[in-house]
Scaffold this active site. Structure first.
Site, PDB file in Angstrom:
ATOM      1  N   CYS A 126       2.252  11.868  10.286  1.00 50.34           N
ATOM      2  CA  CYS A 126       3.590  11.696  10.845  1.00 50.34           C
ATOM      3  C   CYS A 126       4.389  10.682  10.052  1.00 50.34           C
ATOM      4  O   CYS A 126       5.406  10.197  10.507  1.00 50.34           O
ATOM      5  CB  CYS A 126       3.554  11.371  12.326  1.00 50.34           C
ATOM      6  SG  CYS A 126       2.864   9.792  12.751  1.00 50.34           S
ATOM      7  N   CYS A 170       6.358   5.806  14.014  1.00 52.44           N
ATOM      8  CA  CYS A 170       6.686   6.137  15.386  1.00 52.44           C
ATOM      9  C   CYS A 170       6.460   4.928  16.293  1.00 52.44           C
ATOM     10  O   CYS A 170       5.934   3.900  15.861  1.00 52.44           O
ATOM     11  CB  CYS A 170       5.838   7.309  15.833  1.00 52.44           C
ATOM     12  SG  CYS A 170       4.081   6.963  15.729  1.00 52.44           S
ATOM     13  N   ASP A 186       3.753   7.618   9.008  1.00 47.03           N
ATOM     14  CA  ASP A 186       3.713   6.191   9.306  1.00 47.03           C
ATOM     15  C   ASP A 186       3.240   5.417   8.079  1.00 47.03           C
ATOM     16  O   ASP A 186       2.377   5.873   7.347  1.00 47.03           O
ATOM     17  CB  ASP A 186       2.740   5.903  10.447  1.00 47.03           C
ATOM     18  CG  ASP A 186       3.176   6.554  11.740  1.00 47.03           C
ATOM     19  OD1 ASP A 186       4.392   6.638  11.961  1.00 47.03           O
ATOM     20  OD2 ASP A 186       2.302   6.964  12.511  1.00 47.03           O
ATOM     21  N   CYS A 227      -1.946   7.492  14.752  1.00 47.49           N
ATOM     22  CA  CYS A 227      -1.118   6.329  14.408  1.00 47.49           C
ATOM     23  C   CYS A 227      -1.882   5.050  14.668  1.00 47.49           C
ATOM     24  O   CYS A 227      -1.858   4.119  13.871  1.00 47.49           O
ATOM     25  CB  CYS A 227       0.158   6.301  15.236  1.00 47.49           C
ATOM     26  SG  CYS A 227       0.960   7.883  15.370  1.00 47.49           S
TER      27      CYS A 227
HETATM   28 ZN   LIG Z   1       2.824   8.050  14.240  1.00 46.69          ZN
END
Ligand SMILES: [Zn+2]
Ligand SMILES: [Zn+2]
Ligand SMILES: [Zn+2]
Length: 195
Positions: free
Chosen positions: A35, A60, A37, A104
């Site tokens: 994602c 995020c 990060d 994450c």
């Molecule tokens: Zn993330």
């Protein structure tokens, strides 16, 4: 229903220890392509303890909350103790994380450990660490995700149609930020709304 625990939201909206260390003793950087990060930790070490710690995270809400929590958990610990902090411990401290956000949280302890390893390597070589450049990760429009329910949100309205929460954004970087705070947790710009 919000996916994040109150503690996650607190650390996301009010992250601790954001920013740079002027002269870091060790720097650790890890990224997560899933994602987008990107986490960077800087530590300052005195008497084998983490005397100061800062982080910069692009990512995020979960990634920011995790960074903040890791920084609090590591501060004041000996390097050996800090090496024992695991990603699971971080998620547990935060009151759990949604399953789709575990990737994450898996970065947090890794970035901390990378900073400690970097410091230990520099002890041998004597080379000073440098404040890392910011790596803004392009996330194909994904940075407008509702921090509460993770739905994609319309950037122009800054209202989540899914959970009906509305947001403030940072006028500098455009990311979601609580403007009762002095500084944007993402870019560090001063964003306090007066009056
Ligand atoms: Zn993330
Ligand atoms: Zn939402
Ligand atoms: Zn910003």
């Amino acid at each position: 229903m919000a996916l994040y625990s109150d503690k996650v939201m607190d650390h996301f909206m009010n992250p601790r220890n954001v920013g740079d260390l002027e002269k870091p003793d060790g720097v650790g950087e890890v990224g997560n392509p899933t994602c987008g990060d990107m986490m960077t930790f800087m530590i300052s070490v005195k008497d084998d303890r983490i005397a100061d710690i800062r982080f910069k995270t692009f990512g995020c809400g979960a990634a920011i909350a995790v960074s903040s929590m890791v920084s609090e958990m590591a501060l004041g610990k000996t390097l050996d103790e800090a090496m024992e902090i695991t990603n699971e411990m971080v998620a547990e401290e935060l009151g759990g994380l949604p399953t789709n956000k575990l990737h994450c949280s898996n970065l947090g302890a890794d970035a901390l450990h990378a900073a400690i390893e970097d410091y230990r390597k520099r002890l041998e070589t004597g080379e000073p660490a440098e404040v890392p450049e910011l790596h803004e990760v392009k996330r194909s429009g994904k940075d407008k995700q509702c921090p509460y329910c993770d739905a994609d949100i319309d950037a122009s309205s800054m209202l989540c149609n899914s959970c009906k929460t509305s947001f403030d954004t940072c006028p500098h970087c455009g990311k979601i930020a609580d403007r009762s705070r002095e500084k944007c947790p993402h870019c560090g710009a001063s964003i306090h709304k007066h009056g």
